[in-house]
Each structure stands twice: as structure tokens, then as C-alpha cells.
Design an enzyme around this catalytic site. Structure first.
Site, PDB file in Angstrom:
ATOM      1  N   CYS A   1       1.359  -1.196  15.544  1.00  0.00           N
ATOM      2  CA  CYS A   1       1.324  -1.002  14.094  1.00  0.00           C
ATOM      3  C   CYS A   1       0.683  -2.185  13.384  1.00  0.00           C
ATOM      4  CB  CYS A   1       2.743  -0.792  13.569  1.00  0.00           C
ATOM      5  SG  CYS A   1       2.849  -0.564  11.781  1.00  0.00           S
TER       6      CYS A   1
ATOM      7  N   CYS B   1       3.753   8.744   0.381  1.00  0.00           N
ATOM      8  CA  CYS B   1       4.238   7.881   1.456  1.00  0.00           C
ATOM      9  C   CYS B   1       4.358   6.474   0.878  1.00  0.00           C
ATOM     10  CB  CYS B   1       3.273   7.919   2.637  1.00  0.00           C
ATOM     11  SG  CYS B   1       3.723   6.823   3.994  1.00  0.00           S
TER      12      CYS B   1
ATOM     13  N   GLU C   1       0.832  -1.192   0.000  1.00  0.00           N
ATOM     14  CA  GLU C   1       0.000   0.000   0.000  1.00  0.00           C
ATOM     15  C   GLU C   1       0.869   1.245   0.000  1.00  0.00           C
ATOM     16  OE1 GLU C   1      -3.980  -1.750   2.130  1.00  0.00           O
ATOM     17  OE2 GLU C   1      -2.570  -0.676   3.415  1.00  0.00           O
TER      18      GLU C   1
ATOM     19  N   CYS D   1      -1.030   6.709   9.698  1.00  0.00           N
ATOM     20  CA  CYS D   1       0.194   6.124  10.254  1.00  0.00           C
ATOM     21  C   CYS D   1      -0.147   4.928  11.139  1.00  0.00           C
ATOM     22  CB  CYS D   1       0.924   7.197  11.065  1.00  0.00           C
ATOM     23  SG  CYS D   1       2.468   6.637  11.795  1.00  0.00           S
TER      24      CYS D   1
ATOM     25  N   CYS E   1       6.342  -3.905  15.672  1.00  0.00           N
ATOM     26  CA  CYS E   1       5.948  -2.857  16.616  1.00  0.00           C
ATOM     27  C   CYS E   1       4.514  -3.123  17.065  1.00  0.00           C
ATOM     28  CB  CYS E   1       6.067  -1.479  15.974  1.00  0.00           C
ATOM     29  SG  CYS E   1       7.766  -1.035  15.521  1.00  0.00           S
TER      30      CYS E   1
ATOM     31  N   CYS F   1       6.336  -6.475   7.188  1.00  0.00           N
ATOM     32  CA  CYS F   1       7.383  -5.890   8.032  1.00  0.00           C
ATOM     33  C   CYS F   1       7.773  -6.895   9.108  1.00  0.00           C
ATOM     34  CB  CYS F   1       6.888  -4.600   8.678  1.00  0.00           C
ATOM     35  SG  CYS F   1       8.156  -3.726   9.649  1.00  0.00           S
TER      36      CYS F   1
END
Length: 351
Positions: free
Chosen positions: A129, A115, A101, A344, A126, A122
Site C-alpha cells: 500500500c 471513499c 486524499e 485501492c 502494509c 497511516c
């Protein structure tokens, strides 16, 4: 994150994807007889050409030859999601059926920022996230990152800025990102200014030193989240490595700021009753004092499957006031893209 529908044809992927090549590589890989032709092709790619037939300053014979040797893009836009606040999120289908994305952000002044993602998924995990819940599939290829930028420009026109702040940890794909920057900033192509580029890391100290010593000296943002060592280890597993401890991270940030001559941005996602009290504020003040940084505070963007809550307005404003009273440069980020999972910490969320 995988897509089960509308799969691309199962063909061997072409080696020469022009969005990932510099002019000299186009010249060599396509076995061109004249170097200026490579620059012409590179310029067309940077200007967003989607077919070889658009390259009208090339002969028909050369265009037909190029069709046999190369492709202009390797990915396709699977869906376009638009938030009422103007944020746009693209879900992009890669040749191996991975989905990434990329987000177009527009601020109050009308400045537009791409962005972009650097990995499919990933590995950093975290806790706050969404992307961290996906696990890591692979690093994105150079052309796959460049194409995100070009797809966003098709929608928005020429963009002012690019941030490597989407899915994935940029420091784990730094070699690829360096080449992306070469391509996008090349004078014969898109000619984006390097001053308009930001890389955001969760705090991989080795990568910060690498970027400082070997460049490019772009803007650096570091996801600090908290300056409490134990809490940071809980929220951000990267901090469990001694080389990424708060003291080592602070030293690396100071080194980068001095070596590059650029102020570093510290980022913190504010979580309800987690990192917003006076002790958390004092810890951040102590961390930030004496190094050349500004601080971006981001009220946590809700993700239904994660065990956190959005902070109250009082929590946020008290935290901001505490930092400002200590003389720090603080920006409270505007909430954008939430309704499409484009804010975010929400990438990978499709509803």
C-alpha cells in the site's frame, strides 16, 4: 505527505468548525438563544453551504454574529484529478499543511460512493500500500472527514454511499468516525442511511469487537490479503501481534457478523506469485468457510516504488474459480482510478 506551496494563512485555528458539530453543540458553542436556529444552521451545513450568507432563513444580524464565532469549513481542495473511467480524486489541504486524499467512485450501475480518509498518512505499513509508506502524521478531526464528503457532493451531487477506506486505519480513529456517522446520518442534517456506510480495517481485532459491542452496526470490510499466517505477517505488520492473529481475526469477524446481523466482506489484494496459487486459495477457503462473509478480490494496483507486480489474468481467474467452486461468494473488483493514483492502495501517489 506535506505540501510546500500555497500554504494557508498562519492563524490560530478557530474552535468552532461547524462541519464537526451536532445541533446541540452548535446551540451551546455559539450561545444561541433559540434551539431551532441550531437545527437550521446544521441543516445548511449538511446541504453544503459554504458561506453564512447562504443561510437566508437566518437574520442578517445572526449571520454576522456567526461569522465572528465560527467557520463553516477548515480545509480546502488543493487539486481535482479525473480519471477517464469517471473516478475523481481530491487532494485536500488541511489547516496544518497536511494533505489527504478522497475519492469518488462510480460503479457500472452509476452508484456513487465517497471513499474518505480518516488519518493523514497511516501507521499500519502494509507492504503493498502506497499510504503505508507515508507514516502516520495524525488522526483527522471529525470536521476534516465530514468535509471530504461534502466536497465530493459538490462535484457529484447527492452520494449513495460512504466508505471509510481511504488513507489511514479507521479503527485507530473510531471515536472520530462514530461522530462523523452521527453527523452525516442525523435526521436534521444530511440524513444519510447507516445502511450505506462501510468501514474497512486491516484487521485490528480489538476494534472489531468494540464496533460489534458499541456500534454503530455498519457494514464491515476486513483486509485479509492472505490466510497464510507467515505471509500475512510479512505483508501486513498488524498480524505480528498475537491478538491480531488469523484465528483471533476469524473469531472477531464471526462475532461481528452474528452481533450486527450483517455479512462481513473479506478483501484481498492479489499480488503476482505471492498470494494467488492453489495453496493460497485453499487457505482462504478454509478461513472463510463457516462464517458469514463474502470475498472481494482486487488485482493489485501498481505503485512504482513498491516491489510487487500485478497478477496475470490467468492467476486472477484461476483463484476466483477455485473459491467459487468451493461455494464461496466472490466478487472480482473492477480496476478504477489507476491513472490518477486513486485506486485501492494508491492513495498518497500524486502522479
Amino acid at each position: 505527505m506535506r505540501l510546500e506551496k500555497s500554504k494557508m494563512p498562519e492563524t490560530e485555528f478557530p474552535q468552532n468548525v461547524l462541519t464537526g458539530l451536532l445541533p446541540e453543540e452548535i446551540f451551546d458553542n455559539l450561545e444561541l438563544s433559540q434551539s431551532f436556529r441550531a437545527k437550521q444552521i446544521f441543516k445548511w451545513v449538511g446541504n453544503g453551504a459554504k458561506t453564512f450568507d447562504q443561510m437566508t432563513n437566518l437574520s442578517l444580524d445572526l449571520r454576522n454574529e456567526l461569522k465572528k464565532k465560527a467557520v463553516l469549513r477548515s480545509s480546502k481542495v488543493e487539486s481535482v484529478l479525473k480519471d477517464p473511467d469517471g473516478t475523481i480524486k481530491l487532494q485536500i489541504h488541511l489547516y496544518d499543511d497536511n494533505i489527504v486524499e478522497t475519492v469518488l467512485l462510480t460503479d457500472k450501475e452509476g452508484r456513487k460512493t465517497a471513499c474518505v480518509s480518516c488519518q493523514a498518512g497511516c501507521a499500519m505499513k502494509c507492504a503493498f500500500c502506497m499510504t503505508g509508506t507515508l507514516g502516520l502524521s495524525r488522526n483527522l478531526e471529525v470536521h476534516e472527514i465530514v468535509e471530504q464528503f461534502l466536497y465530493l457532493e459538490e462535484i457529484a451531487g447527492k452520494l449513495d454511499n460512504i466508505v471509510f477506506m481511504g488513507m489511514g486505519e479507521p479503527m485507530q480513529n473510531l471515536v472520530g468516525i462514530r461522530k462523523v456517522i452521527q453527523i452525516l446520518c442525523h435526521k436534521d442534517g444530511r440524513a444519510l442511511s447507516s445502511k450505506r456506510i462501510t468501514l474497512s480495517t486491516c484487521g485490528i481485532v480489538k476494534g472489531i469487537y468494540d464496533l460489534a459491542d458499541n456500534g454503530p452496526h455498519i457494514r464491515l470490510a476486513v483486509s485479509l490479503t492472505t490466510a497464510n499466517e507467515d505471509l500475512r505477517k510479512e505483508l501486513m505488520p498488524v498480524a505480528n501481534s498475537e491478538q491480531n492473529s488469523l484465528s483471533e481475526l476469524r473469531n472477531a469477524i464471526d462475532y461481528y457478523a452474528k452481533k450486527s446481523g450483517k455479512r462481513v466482506t473479506l478483501e484481498a489484494a492479489l499480488l503476482h506469485q505471492k498470494n494467488t496459487d492453489d495453496i493460497s486459495a485453499n487457505n482462504m477457503i478454509k478461513f472463510a468457510r463457516g462464517i458469514d462473509v463474502n470475498i472481494n478480490l482486487i488485482p493489485w494496483n501498481p505503485v512504482s516504488i513498491l516491489p510487487f507486480k500485478e497478477p496475470s489474468n490467468n492467476e486472477v481467474h484461476n483463484f476466483v474459480r477455485k473459491l467459487e467452486n468451493a461455494g464461496l461468494n466472490v466478487t472480482l473488483r473492477t480496476k478504477r482510478g489507476r491513472k490518477i493514483g486513486g485506486a485501492c492502495g494508491q492513495l498518497g501517489k500524486t502522479k
